[in-house]
Design an enzyme around this catalytic site. Sequence first.
Site, PDB file in Angstrom:
ATOM      1  N   THR A  12       0.514  -1.109  -0.228  1.00 26.70           N
ATOM      2  CA  THR A  12       0.333   0.202  -0.052  1.00 26.70           C
ATOM      3  C   THR A  12       0.576   1.625   0.108  1.00 26.70           C
ATOM      4  OG1 THR A  12      -1.974  -1.438   0.880  1.00 26.70           O
ATOM      5  CG2 THR A  12      -1.503   1.075   1.373  1.00 26.70           C
ATOM      6  N   SER A  54       2.121  -7.261  -1.644  1.00 30.97           N
ATOM      7  CA  SER A  54       2.518  -8.608  -0.365  1.00 30.97           C
ATOM      8  C   SER A  54       1.792  -9.767  -0.379  1.00 30.97           C
ATOM      9  CB  SER A  54       2.631  -7.743   0.536  1.00 30.97           C
ATOM     10  OG  SER A  54       2.083  -8.051   1.767  1.00 30.97           O
ATOM     11  N   THR A  85       1.595  -4.838   4.381  1.00 28.90           N
ATOM     12  CA  THR A  85       1.454  -5.023   5.495  1.00 28.90           C
ATOM     13  C   THR A  85       0.866  -6.403   6.041  1.00 28.90           C
ATOM     14  OG1 THR A  85      -0.831  -4.115   5.585  1.00 28.90           O
ATOM     15  CG2 THR A  85       1.133  -2.324   6.564  1.00 28.90           C
ATOM     16  N   ASP A  86       0.374  -7.446   4.404  1.00 32.13           N
ATOM     17  CA  ASP A  86      -0.569  -8.419   4.431  1.00 32.13           C
ATOM     18  C   ASP A  86      -0.154  -9.777   4.969  1.00 32.13           C
ATOM     19  OD1 ASP A  86      -2.712  -6.953   4.748  1.00 32.13           O
ATOM     20  OD2 ASP A  86      -3.048  -7.749   2.102  1.00 32.13           O
TER      21      ASP A  86
HETATM   22  N1  ASP Z   1      -2.739  -5.614   0.063  1.00 31.11           N
HETATM   23  C1  ASP Z   1      -1.579  -4.720   0.503  1.00 31.11           C
HETATM   24  C2  ASP Z   1      -0.014  -4.945   0.479  1.00 31.11           C
HETATM   25  O1  ASP Z   1      -0.188  -6.534   1.768  1.00 31.11           O
HETATM   26  C3  ASP Z   1      -1.735  -4.058   2.033  1.00 31.11           C
HETATM   27  C4  ASP Z   1      -1.009  -3.207   2.921  1.00 31.11           C
HETATM   28  O2  ASP Z   1       0.086  -2.984   1.996  1.00 31.11           O
HETATM   29  O3  ASP Z   1      -1.108  -2.361   3.834  1.00 31.11           O
HETATM   30  O4  ASP Z   1       0.629  -5.319  -0.291  1.00 31.11           O
END
Ligand code: ASP
Length: 336
Positions: A12, A54, A85-86
């Site tokens: 993100t 991710s 973050t995932d």
């Molecule tokens: N879907 C995103 C990822 O994990 C979520 C994030 O980065 O907060 O790449």
Amino acid sequence: MKRIMLIATGGTIASGYTEDGLAPKFKAAELLEYVEEYREFCSVEVLQPFNLDSTNVCGKHWLELAAIIEKHYEEFDGFVICHGTDTMAFTAAALSYLVQNSTRPIIITGSQKPINLPVTDARTNLLDSLRFASEPKAHGVNIVFGGNVIAGTRAKKERSKSYNAFSSINYPSVAVIRDGRIVFYIDDKEKAEEKVLFYHRLNQRVLLLKLVPGMDGSILDRLFDCYDGVIIEAFGVGGFPEYGTIPFYQEIRRWTDAGKIVMLATQVTHEGSDMELYQVGKAIKEDFNLMEAYDMTLEATVTKTMWAMGLASDAEEFRRLFYRTVNHDILLTPEE
Ligand code: ASP
């Protein structure tokens, strides 16, 4: 002035809105443009091995990141990896096993909002990460997120939207960062005297199986050929069901006889397992000499199993490797 390598991988933090939803767009150098203040305390060189949500990051990317750090280890004082973050907690745990005893900080960060929005956590998280990677007392693999520094083996994404997405599980935060000031809770760099170790292999044939009431144990029969190890998320401190039809027992015998790893963990996030407390866990643990994950996170349990299975030639060696503490990952071990 400290020299930091920024490795951008997507997530993100680097995403922009498209007709199909948020997707990684900004490159490493563009991310840096949003945090110009870093120039006061470090110089940064950038690298962009991939630019992915991710969701699509897996074992081969963890190995690639570890290889990049190994290649550039002597050139930089610290590393900052921007990441979605995932699956960040998996990457942080995997890197904790692939790069051990690093006296240089290896920081993983990301954000809940893209870096180009007027209101976002991205700029604070990236700047905090560059600051922490430049801090002489910092070392090893850590996540920096929402003002917290969390050991790479102890992080879990517990909130899908809030800025404080990550918690440190069964272990205190290593440090907090408030308005650019770092306060250490765990200040142990002086103890880290061993030489950095890089590993190059993971056995990714590891399954995490969450029990639900009434689950048919013969599922393990269908998975037998696909995996070399299974981590079973049992109930509570480690309750393992026996519904009278005995396939779980039978299957665990088959897996362990074949030299496969069967590990028990708890599906409860906090406080860990203790399989010997109840009859429903003790019997199966003793009958098959099963290992349990104790206070480790599931992310650390999965990636440590992949790492130890990649190295060990038999179950005994696996057990020895698994119960060796790495980057604060386990406090309660069977020896204690
Ligand atoms: N879907 C995103 C990822 O994990 C979520 C994030 O980065 O907060 O790449």
